[in-house]
Motif scaffolding. Sequence first.
Motif, PDB file in Angstrom:
ATOM      1  N   ILE A   9       0.840  -1.201   0.000  1.00 52.84           N
ATOM      2  CA  ILE A   9       0.000   0.000   0.000  1.00 52.84           C
ATOM      3  C   ILE A   9       0.873   1.248   0.000  1.00 52.84           C
ATOM      4  O   ILE A   9       0.615   2.205  -0.741  1.00 52.84           O
ATOM      5  N   ALA A  10       1.918   1.251   0.818  1.00 49.66           N
ATOM      6  CA  ALA A  10       2.832   2.401   0.873  1.00 49.66           C
ATOM      7  C   ALA A  10       3.510   2.614  -0.482  1.00 49.66           C
ATOM      8  O   ALA A  10       3.638   3.752  -0.945  1.00 49.66           O
ATOM      9  N   THR A  11       3.905   1.529  -1.130  1.00 47.21           N
ATOM     10  CA  THR A  11       4.534   1.636  -2.450  1.00 47.21           C
ATOM     11  C   THR A  11       3.563   2.229  -3.464  1.00 47.21           C
ATOM     12  O   THR A  11       3.924   3.128  -4.233  1.00 47.21           O
ATOM     13  N   LEU A  12       2.335   1.756  -3.452  1.00 48.16           N
ATOM     14  CA  LEU A  12       1.307   2.285  -4.352  1.00 48.16           C
ATOM     15  C   LEU A  12       1.088   3.772  -4.103  1.00 48.16           C
ATOM     16  O   LEU A  12       1.036   4.574  -5.044  1.00 48.16           O
ATOM     17  N   ARG A  14       3.189   5.909  -2.781  1.00 46.37           N
ATOM     18  CA  ARG A  14       4.374   6.669  -3.233  1.00 46.37           C
ATOM     19  C   ARG A  14       4.341   6.864  -4.747  1.00 46.37           C
ATOM     20  O   ARG A  14       4.691   7.933  -5.241  1.00 46.37           O
ATOM     21  N   GLU A  15       3.909   5.832  -5.476  1.00 52.36           N
ATOM     22  CA  GLU A  15       3.789   5.939  -6.928  1.00 52.36           C
ATOM     23  C   GLU A  15       2.738   6.975  -7.317  1.00 52.36           C
ATOM     24  O   GLU A  15       2.937   7.762  -8.246  1.00 52.36           O
ATOM     25  N   LEU A  16       1.618   6.972  -6.615  1.00 54.81           N
ATOM     26  CA  LEU A  16       0.579   7.972  -6.866  1.00 54.81           C
ATOM     27  C   LEU A  16       1.095   9.374  -6.572  1.00 54.81           C
ATOM     28  O   LEU A  16       0.821  10.318  -7.319  1.00 54.81           O
ATOM     29  N   LEU A  17       1.856   9.493  -5.513  1.00 57.64           N
ATOM     30  CA  LEU A  17       2.416  10.775  -5.117  1.00 57.64           C
ATOM     31  C   LEU A  17       3.387  11.288  -6.174  1.00 57.64           C
ATOM     32  O   LEU A  17       3.374  12.475  -6.520  1.00 57.64           O
ATOM     33  N   ALA A  18       4.202  10.406  -6.711  1.00 56.29           N
ATOM     34  CA  ALA A  18       5.171  10.790  -7.740  1.00 56.29           C
ATOM     35  C   ALA A  18       4.474  11.224  -9.029  1.00 56.29           C
ATOM     36  O   ALA A  18       4.956  12.108  -9.737  1.00 56.29           O
ATOM     37  N   ALA A  19       3.326  10.614  -9.312  1.00 53.44           N
ATOM     38  CA  ALA A  19       2.595  10.937 -10.540  1.00 53.44           C
ATOM     39  C   ALA A  19       1.725  12.181 -10.403  1.00 53.44           C
ATOM     40  O   ALA A  19       1.329  12.774 -11.402  1.00 53.44           O
ATOM     41  N   ASP A  20       1.440  12.598  -9.187  1.00 54.51           N
ATOM     42  CA  ASP A  20       0.553  13.733  -8.954  1.00 54.51           C
ATOM     43  C   ASP A  20       1.307  15.047  -9.113  1.00 54.51           C
ATOM     44  O   ASP A  20       2.290  15.293  -8.425  1.00 54.51           O
ATOM     45  N   LYS A  21       0.826  15.889 -10.012  1.00 50.92           N
ATOM     46  CA  LYS A  21       1.484  17.182 -10.271  1.00 50.92           C
ATOM     47  C   LYS A  21       1.209  18.205  -9.165  1.00 50.92           C
ATOM     48  O   LYS A  21       2.012  19.070  -8.902  1.00 50.92           O
ATOM     49  N   LYS A  22       0.036  18.103  -8.545  1.00 52.14           N
ATOM     50  CA  LYS A  22      -0.340  19.043  -7.476  1.00 52.14           C
ATOM     51  C   LYS A  22      -0.838  18.254  -6.266  1.00 52.14           C
ATOM     52  O   LYS A  22      -2.034  18.195  -6.005  1.00 52.14           O
ATOM     53  N   PRO A  23       0.077  17.653  -5.524  1.00 53.37           N
ATOM     54  CA  PRO A  23      -0.384  16.859  -4.372  1.00 53.37           C
ATOM     55  C   PRO A  23      -1.032  17.748  -3.311  1.00 53.37           C
ATOM     56  O   PRO A  23      -0.581  18.853  -3.047  1.00 53.37           O
ATOM     57  N   ILE A  27      -2.161  12.073   0.287  1.00 50.05           N
ATOM     58  CA  ILE A  27      -1.404  10.847   0.014  1.00 50.05           C
ATOM     59  C   ILE A  27      -0.126  10.815   0.851  1.00 50.05           C
ATOM     60  O   ILE A  27       0.251   9.770   1.380  1.00 50.05           O
ATOM     61  N   GLU A  28       0.533  11.968   1.010  1.00 47.83           N
ATOM     62  CA  GLU A  28       1.731  12.013   1.853  1.00 47.83           C
ATOM     63  C   GLU A  28       1.406  11.605   3.283  1.00 47.83           C
ATOM     64  O   GLU A  28       2.149  10.857   3.915  1.00 47.83           O
ATOM     65  N   ARG A  29       0.302  12.092   3.788  1.00 49.23           N
ATOM     66  CA  ARG A  29      -0.111  11.732   5.147  1.00 49.23           C
ATOM     67  C   ARG A  29      -0.423  10.242   5.233  1.00 49.23           C
ATOM     68  O   ARG A  29      -0.126   9.593   6.232  1.00 49.23           O
ATOM     69  N   SER A  30      -1.014   9.709   4.180  1.00 49.25           N
ATOM     70  CA  SER A  30      -1.336   8.281   4.160  1.00 49.25           C
ATOM     71  C   SER A  30      -0.062   7.440   4.199  1.00 49.25           C
ATOM     72  O   SER A  30       0.005   6.432   4.909  1.00 49.25           O
ATOM     73  N   VAL A  31       0.956   7.847   3.452  1.00 51.70           N
ATOM     74  CA  VAL A  31       2.233   7.126   3.446  1.00 51.70           C
ATOM     75  C   VAL A  31       2.850   7.155   4.839  1.00 51.70           C
ATOM     76  O   VAL A  31       3.325   6.133   5.350  1.00 51.70           O
ATOM     77  N   SER A  32       2.836   8.311   5.484  1.00 49.78           N
ATOM     78  CA  SER A  32       3.382   8.424   6.844  1.00 49.78           C
ATOM     79  C   SER A  32       2.647   7.491   7.800  1.00 49.78           C
ATOM     80  O   SER A  32       3.256   6.828   8.632  1.00 49.78           O
ATOM     81  N   ARG A  33       1.339   7.470   7.677  1.00 46.20           N
ATOM     82  CA  ARG A  33       0.504   6.637   8.545  1.00 46.20           C
ATOM     83  C   ARG A  33       0.836   5.159   8.356  1.00 46.20           C
ATOM     84  O   ARG A  33       1.062   4.434   9.325  1.00 46.20           O
ATOM     85  N   VAL A  34       0.896   4.728   7.105  1.00 47.54           N
ATOM     86  CA  VAL A  34       1.171   3.323   6.813  1.00 47.54           C
ATOM     87  C   VAL A  34       2.573   2.936   7.270  1.00 47.54           C
ATOM     88  O   VAL A  34       2.773   1.878   7.876  1.00 47.54           O
ATOM     89  N   GLU A  35       3.552   3.787   7.012  1.00 48.96           N
ATOM     90  CA  GLU A  35       4.926   3.477   7.426  1.00 48.96           C
ATOM     91  C   GLU A  35       5.045   3.384   8.950  1.00 48.96           C
ATOM     92  O   GLU A  35       5.796   2.554   9.463  1.00 48.96           O
ATOM     93  N   ALA A  36       4.303   4.195   9.673  1.00 50.39           N
ATOM     94  CA  ALA A  36       4.329   4.137  11.136  1.00 50.39           C
ATOM     95  C   ALA A  36       3.740   2.813  11.633  1.00 50.39           C
ATOM     96  O   ALA A  36       4.286   2.192  12.553  1.00 50.39           O
ATOM     97  N   TRP A  37       2.629   2.362  11.022  1.00 52.46           N
ATOM     98  CA  TRP A  37       2.050   1.081  11.424  1.00 52.46           C
ATOM     99  C   TRP A  37       2.990  -0.065  11.100  1.00 52.46           C
ATOM    100  O   TRP A  37       3.102  -1.022  11.881  1.00 52.46           O
ATOM    101  N   ILE A  38       3.676   0.002   9.956  1.00 52.05           N
ATOM    102  CA  ILE A  38       4.652  -1.042   9.609  1.00 52.05           C
ATOM    103  C   ILE A  38       5.740  -1.094  10.678  1.00 52.05           C
ATOM    104  O   ILE A  38       6.118  -2.172  11.147  1.00 52.05           O
ATOM    105  N   GLN A  39       6.250   0.071  11.055  1.00 52.83           N
ATOM    106  CA  GLN A  39       7.283   0.140  12.082  1.00 52.83           C
ATOM    107  C   GLN A  39       6.795  -0.514  13.379  1.00 52.83           C
ATOM    108  O   GLN A  39       7.516  -1.281  14.007  1.00 52.83           O
TER     109      GLN A  39
END
Length: 187
Positions: A9-12, A14-23, A27-39
């Motif tokens: 999910i985090a990888t997906l 990050r890919e969406l974030l990289a493709a988004d011209k105006k984030p 999505i950034e908050r979602s990545v942080s959330r997921v990475e914290a749960w993984i940790q």
Amino acid sequence: WDAAELRSIATLHRELLAADKKPDGHIERSVSRVEAWIQLLEGDVAGLEAIGKRIYAEGASAQDASLVIDATLLRAMAALTKRDADDAKALARRASRMARTEGLRPERYLASIVLARVRRRGARPHLATRILSAIIPIAPPRWQGWLRWERLLAGWRPGVSSSACEVREALALAPAPPSPGAVFGWV
């Protein structure tokens, strides 16, 4: 709650974030959330308090109650892992109240599980069983196995007033989902 599923999910995201011209930051908050749960799932609680506070601040600034509750639950689980029972209890209670007040059902189910676990680990299993017994009737089927399991870990046993159906359901093992992410509808 599978680290491999969360990584995908985090990888997906990050890919969406990289493709988004105006984030917009969601999505950034979602990545942080997921990475914290993984940790946390990997048992690494070093720095998780600071990460939880940062995610909490991001959620508060974005007026995202789900993120605020999730950050509070992360901090509660980290405190529980570090054996800080008082902090874990305060954070879990706060998250539970927030989830109930905001009417966010998945967050309420998770907050109830975390609060029950904190109560059980704090030598108050009777409170854990009460919390879980209150949430089981309103939780959807995909949460039932985890809720019942936590209630059994807390020492719940069928009483005289328990219906035969309740006893059968409580003691039955739920069939395993095809993948851990399927429990939450992620796959």
